[in-house]
Design a protein around this motif. Structure first.
Motif, short mmCIF file in Angstrom:
data_model
loop_
_atom_site.label_atom_id
_atom_site.label_comp_id
_atom_site.label_asym_id
_atom_site.label_seq_id
_atom_site.Cartn_x
_atom_site.Cartn_y
_atom_site.Cartn_z
N LYS A 1 -9.68 -5.68 1.20
CA LYS A 1 -10.01 -5.70 -0.77
C LYS A 1 -8.51 -6.47 -1.81
O LYS A 1 -9.72 -7.22 -2.26
CB LYS A 1 -9.72 -3.87 -1.13
CG LYS A 1 -9.60 -3.44 -2.73
CD LYS A 1 -9.86 -2.32 -3.40
CE LYS A 1 -9.91 -1.89 -4.84
NZ LYS A 1 -9.54 -1.01 -4.79
N ASN A 2 -7.94 -6.47 -1.14
CA ASN A 2 -6.96 -7.12 -1.59
C ASN A 2 -6.40 -8.65 -1.28
O ASN A 2 -5.66 -9.69 -2.00
CB ASN A 2 -5.70 -6.46 -1.87
CG ASN A 2 -5.77 -4.88 -2.96
OD1 ASN A 2 -5.80 -5.02 -4.00
ND2 ASN A 2 -5.85 -3.33 -2.48
N ASN B 1 -7.70 3.10 6.58
CA ASN B 1 -7.62 2.76 5.12
C ASN B 1 -6.51 1.50 4.58
O ASN B 1 -6.72 1.23 3.83
CB ASN B 1 -6.68 4.04 4.41
CG ASN B 1 -7.85 5.33 4.37
OD1 ASN B 1 -8.81 5.21 3.84
ND2 ASN B 1 -7.18 6.79 4.12
N GLN C 1 1.31 -1.45 -0.14
CA GLN C 1 0.46 0.26 -0.36
C GLN C 1 0.91 1.12 0.03
O GLN C 1 0.22 2.56 0.31
CB GLN C 1 -1.23 -0.36 0.91
CG GLN C 1 -2.28 -1.15 0.99
CD GLN C 1 -2.58 -1.26 2.66
OE1 GLN C 1 -2.57 -0.15 3.29
NE2 GLN C 1 -2.95 -2.39 3.36
N PHE D 1 -9.28 -1.29 4.90
CA PHE D 1 -9.97 -1.15 4.04
C PHE D 1 -8.99 -2.18 2.48
O PHE D 1 -9.94 -3.04 1.56
CB PHE D 1 -10.66 0.01 3.26
CG PHE D 1 -10.89 0.20 2.04
CD1 PHE D 1 -12.53 -0.19 1.80
CD2 PHE D 1 -11.04 1.17 0.22
CE1 PHE D 1 -13.20 -0.55 0.57
CE2 PHE D 1 -10.90 0.61 -0.16
CZ PHE D 1 -12.44 -0.15 -0.70
N LEU D 2 -8.02 -1.72 2.12
CA LEU D 2 -6.98 -2.15 1.13
C LEU D 2 -6.62 -3.31 1.71
O LEU D 2 -6.52 -4.72 0.72
CB LEU D 2 -5.89 -1.31 1.10
CG LEU D 2 -6.07 0.28 1.01
CD1 LEU D 2 -4.83 1.00 0.62
CD2 LEU D 2 -6.92 0.37 -0.57
#
Length: 429
Positions: free
Chosen positions: A95-96, A88, A74, A91-92
């Protein structure tokens, strides 16, 4: 024979006293054949790392072979917003994580069925980030009936060098990154004595904040790398590394703790002075930025070396490491800094230590170190959780010391260190 049974046989045989005559020959045959079977049927451990801002997976077997790995960074996202934001980052990760996991399996040409256990970082770190990895590991474990091995992030950093090098316990370790600065004595796989820690900003965070105040990211050559690497790269352009003076941090404290906030504050004052001198606004690169980076890097390096020297003398006084096995393992993201590594090499040479530094990609957060720590625990069946109810109750911990706190013990010994002579240009390579 099941790998767990063979593993127990090997451990048992290694604990038996030496025999004589035909019984010794029989012992040798059984031991060697059993060990051979274990190696031929090596267990495979999946490692999951989400303690901060990198989503890492790896599969490592009990022979130390890295069978597959994948990493989602990130870095660029957080560089753009000026630092790591926990929501954040969470969240990432969420997501990944599935895609990164699948990339790892593909790189290993394996499926989850081929994995024997799942190792996952549960402490210390950002709770929101850790929870993503914990939940993913739990999901995999319950869906495929796989054991879970909880991992301490800093212990994993300290032990990852053992994946391909012979490092006997006990050994000294220096862990330097954006999240921690720790000196510890590694006595066993999961028993450490904490000799020193950062009392304020970790070294990597001090680098990042100083690079951010210098606005190095506004220059194309530094815009795609972290603050620490940018600062080191800029320092190499210095034509006068001694232009800016920095204080000696914690000069009157005879312990092994670290403090970088004073050095960071002094750097900011130098920058503000230069902005006033040249009549430029914050965000504009000061003319002598390379010299400031060099001076700051040198001050940080000297501070690290002085505390390390005291730790080595403390260990010698207490006879905590045999003289012929003195080893320093340096790891963490800042360990990739070659300037600092060269200075640590000098200190090790002067004190009879062997310096071991993992490859740069294993110094930063990654799945390999988690998988390898899982391997070390799996081999001796320590910390391997098989009970479904216990797996469901696994929790994460934001702050967690690497081991027993000996910081006051070090301070009470009141060890005086000598001045360390380090020349800037001698440390460039």
């Amino acid at each position: 024979m099941h790998p767990n049974c063979m593993r127990r046989i090997v451990v048992t045989l290694m604990m038996l006293p030496k025999l004589n005559g035909s019984r010794q020959i029989l012992y040798d045959i059984v031991f060697k054949r059993t060990l051979c079977n274990v190696r031929q049927k090596a267990a495979k451990i999946l490692g999951i790392e989400t303690s901060c801002d990198d989503t890492g997976f790896a599969i490592v077997d009990t022979n130390g072979q890295i069978l597959g790995e994948a990493l989602n960074s990130q870095l660029l996202f957080h560089l753009a917003i000026g630092g790591i934001n926990p929501p954040n980052a969470q969240f990432l990760h969420a997501k990944n994580i599935q895609e990164t996991y699948e990339q790892c399996l593909v790189s290993a040409n394996m499926t989850l069925d081929d994995v024997d256990a799942i190792a996952v970082t549960l402490e210390p770190g950002l709770p929101l980030s850790l929870a993503v990895g914990r939940d993913f590991a739990r999901k995999l474990s319950l869906s495929a009936n796989k054991p879970v091995i909880p991992i301490h992030h800093m212990q994993a950093h300290a032990l990852v060098a053992r994946i391909d090098q012979k490092i006997d316990f006990p050994f000294l370790t220096l862990l330097i990154s954006g999240g921690h600065c720790v000196l510890a004595l590694a006595e066993t796989m999961d028993q450490f004595k904490l000799l020193g820690r950062n009392t304020d900003d970790p070294v990597g965070e001090a680098f990042d904040k100083t690079a951010r105040r210098l606005s190095l990211k506004n220059m194309p050559e530094y815009s795609q790398i972290g603050g620490g690497p940018a600062l080191e790269l800029a320092a190499r352009k210095s034509d006068n590394p001694y232009q800016f003076e920095f204080p000696v941090a914690l000069a009157h404290y005879r312990d092994c703790n670290f403090s970088f906030s004073g050095l960071k504050t002094k750097a900011v004052r130098h920058i503000e002075q230069q902005e006033r001198l040249y009549g430029i606004q914050e965000g504009t690169i000061i003319p002598n930025y390379a010299n400031l980076c060099a001076g700051f890097l040198m001050a940080v390096t000297k501070h690290l070396c002085l505390r390390l020297q005291r730790a080595m003398w403390f260990i010698e006084r207490r006879e905590l490491i045999p003289e012929d096995k003195r080893t320093l393992v340096v790891s963490g993201g800042v360990a990739a800094n070659n300037f600092i590594a060269n200075a640590l090499t000098k200190i090790c040479s002067e004190n009879g230590y062997r310096l071991i530094r993992p490859p740069p990609k294993l110094c930063t957060d990654n799945g390999v170190m988690i998988a390898w720590n899982g391997v070390e625990k799996y081999v001796v069946n320590k910390g391997v959780i098989t009970d479904e109810n216990e797996i469901r109750k696994l929790d994460v911990t934001h702050r967690s010391p690497i081991g027993e706190d000996w910081c006051k013990v070090v301070a009470n010994d009141c060890i005086r260190t000598r001045t360390i002579k380090l020349e800037f240009y001698d440390l460039l390579s």
